[in-house]
Design a protein around this motif. Structure first.
Motif, PDB file in Angstrom:
ATOM      1  N   ILE A  29      49.024 -10.108  14.464  1.00  0.00           N
ATOM      2  CA  ILE A  29      48.731 -10.947  15.627  1.00  0.00           C
ATOM      3  C   ILE A  29      49.216 -12.374  15.388  1.00  0.00           C
ATOM      4  N   ASN A  30      49.017 -12.889  14.170  1.00  0.00           N
ATOM      5  CA  ASN A  30      49.487 -14.249  13.865  1.00  0.00           C
ATOM      6  C   ASN A  30      51.008 -14.348  13.948  1.00  0.00           C
ATOM      7  N   TYR A  31      51.710 -13.310  13.458  1.00  0.00           N
ATOM      8  CA  TYR A  31      53.171 -13.336  13.510  1.00  0.00           C
ATOM      9  C   TYR A  31      53.686 -13.207  14.943  1.00  0.00           C
ATOM     10  N   ILE A  32      52.986 -12.437  15.783  1.00  0.00           N
ATOM     11  CA  ILE A  32      53.434 -12.269  17.166  1.00  0.00           C
ATOM     12  C   ILE A  32      53.290 -13.573  17.931  1.00  0.00           C
ATOM     13  N   GLY A  33      52.133 -14.212  17.837  1.00  0.00           N
ATOM     14  CA  GLY A  33      51.917 -15.470  18.524  1.00  0.00           C
ATOM     15  C   GLY A  33      51.780 -15.300  20.025  1.00  0.00           C
ATOM     16  N   GLN A  34      52.178 -16.328  20.778  1.00  0.00           N
ATOM     17  CA  GLN A  34      52.081 -16.345  22.235  1.00  0.00           C
ATOM     18  C   GLN A  34      53.361 -16.910  22.833  1.00  0.00           C
ATOM     19  N   PRO A  35      53.772 -16.405  24.017  1.00  0.00           N
ATOM     20  CA  PRO A  35      54.929 -16.998  24.696  1.00  0.00           C
ATOM     21  C   PRO A  35      54.586 -18.388  25.195  1.00  0.00           C
ATOM     22  N   PRO A  36      55.611 -19.225  25.455  1.00  0.00           N
ATOM     23  CA  PRO A  36      55.339 -20.593  25.909  1.00  0.00           C
ATOM     24  C   PRO A  36      54.722 -20.660  27.299  1.00  0.00           C
ATOM     25  N   SER A  37      54.849 -19.604  28.092  1.00  0.00           N
ATOM     26  CA  SER A  37      54.234 -19.587  29.420  1.00  0.00           C
ATOM     27  C   SER A  37      54.027 -18.134  29.832  1.00  0.00           C
ATOM     28  N   THR A  38      53.338 -17.942  30.978  1.00  0.00           N
ATOM     29  CA  THR A  38      53.095 -16.588  31.490  1.00  0.00           C
ATOM     30  C   THR A  38      54.087 -16.205  32.587  1.00  0.00           C
ATOM     31  N   ASP A  39      55.139 -16.976  32.736  1.00  0.00           N
ATOM     32  CA  ASP A  39      56.178 -16.630  33.692  1.00  0.00           C
ATOM     33  C   ASP A  39      56.763 -15.256  33.349  1.00  0.00           C
ATOM     34  N   ALA A  40      56.996 -14.429  34.354  1.00  0.00           N
ATOM     35  CA  ALA A  40      57.410 -13.042  34.126  1.00  0.00           C
ATOM     36  C   ALA A  40      58.679 -12.957  33.289  1.00  0.00           C
ATOM     37  N   ALA A  41      59.657 -13.791  33.600  1.00  0.00           N
ATOM     38  CA  ALA A  41      60.918 -13.754  32.848  1.00  0.00           C
ATOM     39  C   ALA A  41      60.705 -14.169  31.404  1.00  0.00           C
ATOM     40  N   VAL A  42      59.857 -15.174  31.187  1.00  0.00           N
ATOM     41  CA  VAL A  42      59.559 -15.628  29.822  1.00  0.00           C
ATOM     42  C   VAL A  42      58.858 -14.531  29.042  1.00  0.00           C
ATOM     43  N   VAL A  43      57.903 -13.845  29.680  1.00  0.00           N
ATOM     44  CA  VAL A  43      57.168 -12.777  29.004  1.00  0.00           C
ATOM     45  C   VAL A  43      58.107 -11.629  28.647  1.00  0.00           C
ATOM     46  N   ARG A  44      59.073 -11.289  29.536  1.00  0.00           N
ATOM     47  CA  ARG A  44      60.023 -10.220  29.241  1.00  0.00           C
ATOM     48  C   ARG A  44      60.861 -10.561  28.015  1.00  0.00           C
ATOM     49  N   ARG A  45      61.371 -11.781  27.970  1.00  0.00           N
ATOM     50  CA  ARG A  45      62.172 -12.183  26.804  1.00  0.00           C
ATOM     51  C   ARG A  45      61.325 -12.182  25.535  1.00  0.00           C
ATOM     52  N   PHE A  46      60.075 -12.649  25.676  1.00  0.00           N
ATOM     53  CA  PHE A  46      59.189 -12.672  24.504  1.00  0.00           C
ATOM     54  C   PHE A  46      58.896 -11.258  24.004  1.00  0.00           C
ATOM     55  N   ALA A  47      58.709 -10.311  24.943  1.00  0.00           N
ATOM     56  CA  ALA A  47      58.369  -8.941  24.559  1.00  0.00           C
ATOM     57  C   ALA A  47      59.490  -8.297  23.741  1.00  0.00           C
ATOM     58  N   ARG A  48      60.747  -8.708  23.987  1.00  0.00           N
ATOM     59  CA  ARG A  48      61.853  -8.152  23.219  1.00  0.00           C
ATOM     60  C   ARG A  48      61.795  -8.562  21.751  1.00  0.00           C
ATOM     61  N   GLN A  49      61.088  -9.668  21.461  1.00  0.00           N
ATOM     62  CA  GLN A  49      60.983 -10.163  20.085  1.00  0.00           C
ATOM     63  C   GLN A  49      59.753  -9.624  19.349  1.00  0.00           C
ATOM     64  N   VAL A  50      58.854  -8.977  20.075  1.00  0.00           N
ATOM     65  CA  VAL A  50      57.567  -8.596  19.491  1.00  0.00           C
ATOM     66  C   VAL A  50      57.732  -7.591  18.373  1.00  0.00           C
ATOM     67  N   GLU A  51      58.676  -6.604  18.548  1.00  0.00           N
ATOM     68  CA  GLU A  51      58.834  -5.596  17.501  1.00  0.00           C
ATOM     69  C   GLU A  51      59.278  -6.248  16.190  1.00  0.00           C
ATOM     70  N   GLU A  52      60.253  -7.164  16.266  1.00  0.00           N
ATOM     71  CA  GLU A  52      60.722  -7.836  15.051  1.00  0.00           C
ATOM     72  C   GLU A  52      59.608  -8.672  14.419  1.00  0.00           C
ATOM     73  N   ARG A  53      58.860  -9.401  15.259  1.00  0.00           N
ATOM     74  CA  ARG A  53      57.759 -10.208  14.725  1.00  0.00           C
ATOM     75  C   ARG A  53      56.701  -9.331  14.075  1.00  0.00           C
TER      76      ARG A  53
END
Length: 580
Positions: free
Chosen positions: A49-73
């Motif tokens: 959970i600490n490595y995943i962190g949080q996206p900078p905002s809850t905007d849909a496009a931002v969350v989609r880009r952030f979700a692509r990084q979650v597996e690596e994190r």
């Protein structure tokens, strides 16, 4: 260029304010993305959970880009704790209009430490402190690989080496090899400490104090092995001496020669004259004013002078103390004292002149021992009887005070024991012996606080009528048995006047409960008396109070009843100062 003022309609400022508030409100109420991690528990889940962190905002496009990084994190968080063969599945949806990212983890078999090669070369190889770092590392063959422990061990080796004077130390090899196929890891750490440095000469900035005194405040000699704790102790010694307003001790590593480190102490001396004032109030003595004048150093040898006076309705005094540091100067001193005190309360009037000499020593665990001889002349009137006594009083005391918590300690205790005697052969008018014992304890547990204290006094004399009032026992008041006036408990004569007692006993138990950050309520029970026979009755007092933790310390207001007296008289007690 001509600037023209912009005119806004009455509605435009309101619209602008609404837009600004909306932006602020959106920032305040914005909910984080909900992160759900399943398949792992405990420290492993927390690290993911600490490595995943949080996206900078809850905007849909931002969350989609952030979700692509979650597996690596997630993989990085798992690998940090030795799991290199994990399977991670990430999905995204919405729950009650809140974005959610679900992470399903199969951690797989962990990578374990197959081999460890830790070595310290140079003089540090024989240093027990560095060997203890290796022993306490928590890294063992067969353990699951933990990158944090490996990095912590590297930092600890360097930190301990530097603190102990291995300034040329460096790593020859730092290697963490992970073999994914066999799920094995190998740790190699080779540290060359080099030679251990020693203290060189100590340089002091210009001060009015002698070199001899400054050397006696230095806790090391040139040539001793360097240790950062010793440097910190040196800094504390200089500050605790009260000779200096500012102290900064530095090691001059850039000027090191032949593995010796010069030391520089930058010192700002105290003012030659320091004046302090204070005011207070208690129901025992009423309002009081205190003034003191201090000379931190009278001469280069570090002698000091303190003169203080206190004036209240029942007591007025002035005293001076001349101190000479002995060896070691912070733990051993010789003092010469002189003073005058006038006191009037209930049926007592006295004037006391004193001269004395005492030696103070700090023993182990914070205990202080005082050996003294005091010459005392007292003119007194007790219960209408006038007297005059001249006494030479040798004695000894031992005490210790401990506390934690600053101006409002939540933990502490105070112990005190004193014995004093007189003898005609030493120039005293009468022979007597006097013993006093006091103990006070304070403990806190969350919002709850308990305080207990007790005092015992014993006096034997060949002529009680000639014994000065200051050596007789009285009790009652804010600091002893509440519900009774200040020093109003003692044996009385046939006319009902106080004459004082040969013995003393008081005890108290108090419970406090914190109701607000700076407010406490308290309930207490006190018992005690001064008497001529241990068979005499004890007086009891009980009540409740309130405590306010002011910026200058606790202020206490107690409502107390003297429950041993007919009709149970009520008394208000007000006092200031720490409870220890």
């Amino acid at each position: 260029m001509i600037f023209r003022p912009i005119r806004l309609s009455p509605v435009q400022p309101l619209l602008l304010l609404i837009v600004l508030l909306a932006g602020v409100w959106a920032t305040v109420v914005r909910a984080d993305v909900l992160i759900e991690v399943t398949g792992v528990e405990g420290a492993l889940r927390d690290n993911v959970i600490n490595y995943i962190g949080q996206p900078p905002s809850t905007d849909a496009a931002v969350v989609r880009r952030f979700a692509r990084q979650v597996e690596e994190r997630t993989q990085n968080g798992l690998q940090a704790l030795g799991h290199y063969h994990a399977t991670v599945r990430v999905s995204r949806d919405t729950v009650n209009d809140q974005p959610r990212i679900r992470v399903e983890v199969d951690p797989g078999e962990p990578t374990r430490i197959a081999r460890i090669n830790l070595r310290i070369d140079g003089e540090g190889g024989d240093d027990s402190a560095l060997r203890d770092v290796l022993a306490r590392s928590g890294i063992r063959e067969g353990d699951v690989l933990h990158h944090g422990r490996y990095e912590s061990l590297k930092r600890n080796i360097e930190s301990v080496a530097l603190s102990r004077g291995y300034f040329d130390g460096r790593y020859e090899t730092t290697r963490l090899v992970v073999r994914r196929a066999s799920r094995e890891a190998e740790i190699i750490l080779h540290y060359d400490s080099g030679r251990r440095y020693r203290f060189g000469d100590v340089q002091f900035s210009e001060t009015p104090l002698s070199d001899d005194l400054l050397r006696r405040l230095t806790p090391f000699s040139p040539g001793e092995y360097y240790h950062s704790d010793t440097v910190a102790r040196f800094n504390r010694n200089l500050l605790n001496s009260d000779y200096f307003r500012n102290v900064r001790v530095r090691t001059l590593q850039a000027e090191s020669e032949d593995e010796t480190v010069p030391v520089l102490a930058d010192l700002t001396p105290q003012s030659r004259n320091i004046v302090g004032t204070g005011i207070g109030y208690s129901t025992d003595v009423g309002p009081r004013v205190r003034v003191n004048w201090r000379r931190p150093y009278v001469n280069p040898e570090g002698h000091s002078l303190l003169t203080e006076t206190e004036v209240s309705e029942v007591r007025q005094n002035i005293s001076s103390t001349y101190s000479m540091p002995l060896d070691p100067p912070l733990e051993h001193k010789l003092e010469f004292l002189g003073g005058y005190q006038r006191e009037r309360f209930e049926d007592t009037e006295s004037e006391t002149y004193t001269l004395g000499i005492q030696r103070q020593r700090t023993l182990t665990r914070g205990w202080q021992q005082t050996l003294f001889t005091r010459w005392q002349r007292e003119n007194f009137t007790q219960a209408g009887d006038r007297g005059r006594s001249t006494l030479t009083i040798p004695g000894s005391s031992i005490s210790r005070t401990r506390s934690r918590g600053g101006i409002d300690p939540g933990w502490g205790d105070r112990q005190f024991a004193q014995v004093e005697v007189t003898n005609r052969e030493l120039g005293s008018d009468i022979q007597l012996a006097r013993l006093r014992l006091r103990s006070s304890w304070l403990r806190s547990y969350g919002r709850h606080r308990g305080r207990v204290r007790a005092e015992v006094g014993w006096l034997t004399t060949e002529d009680f009528d000639a014994t000065p009032s200051s050596l007789r026992f009285f009790t009652g008041g804010d600091q002893s048995v509440r519900g009774y006036a200040y020093r109003s408990l003692a044996p009385r004569n046939e006319d009902g006047d106080l004459v004082g007692g040969r013995y003393l006993f008081t005890a108290s138990a108090e419970y406090g409960y914190q109701i607000l950050e700076r407010w406490r309520l308290a309930a207490f029970y006190d018992v005690g008396n001064a008497f001529d026979s241990w068979d005499d009755d004890l007086k009891e007092g009980a009540g409740f109070g309130v405590r306010w933790i002011s910026p200058v310390g606790p202020i206490r207001l107690d409502f107390a009843w003297g429950v041993s007296e007919p009709d149970t008289p009520f008394r208000l007690h007000f006092s200031m100062g720490p409870e220890i």
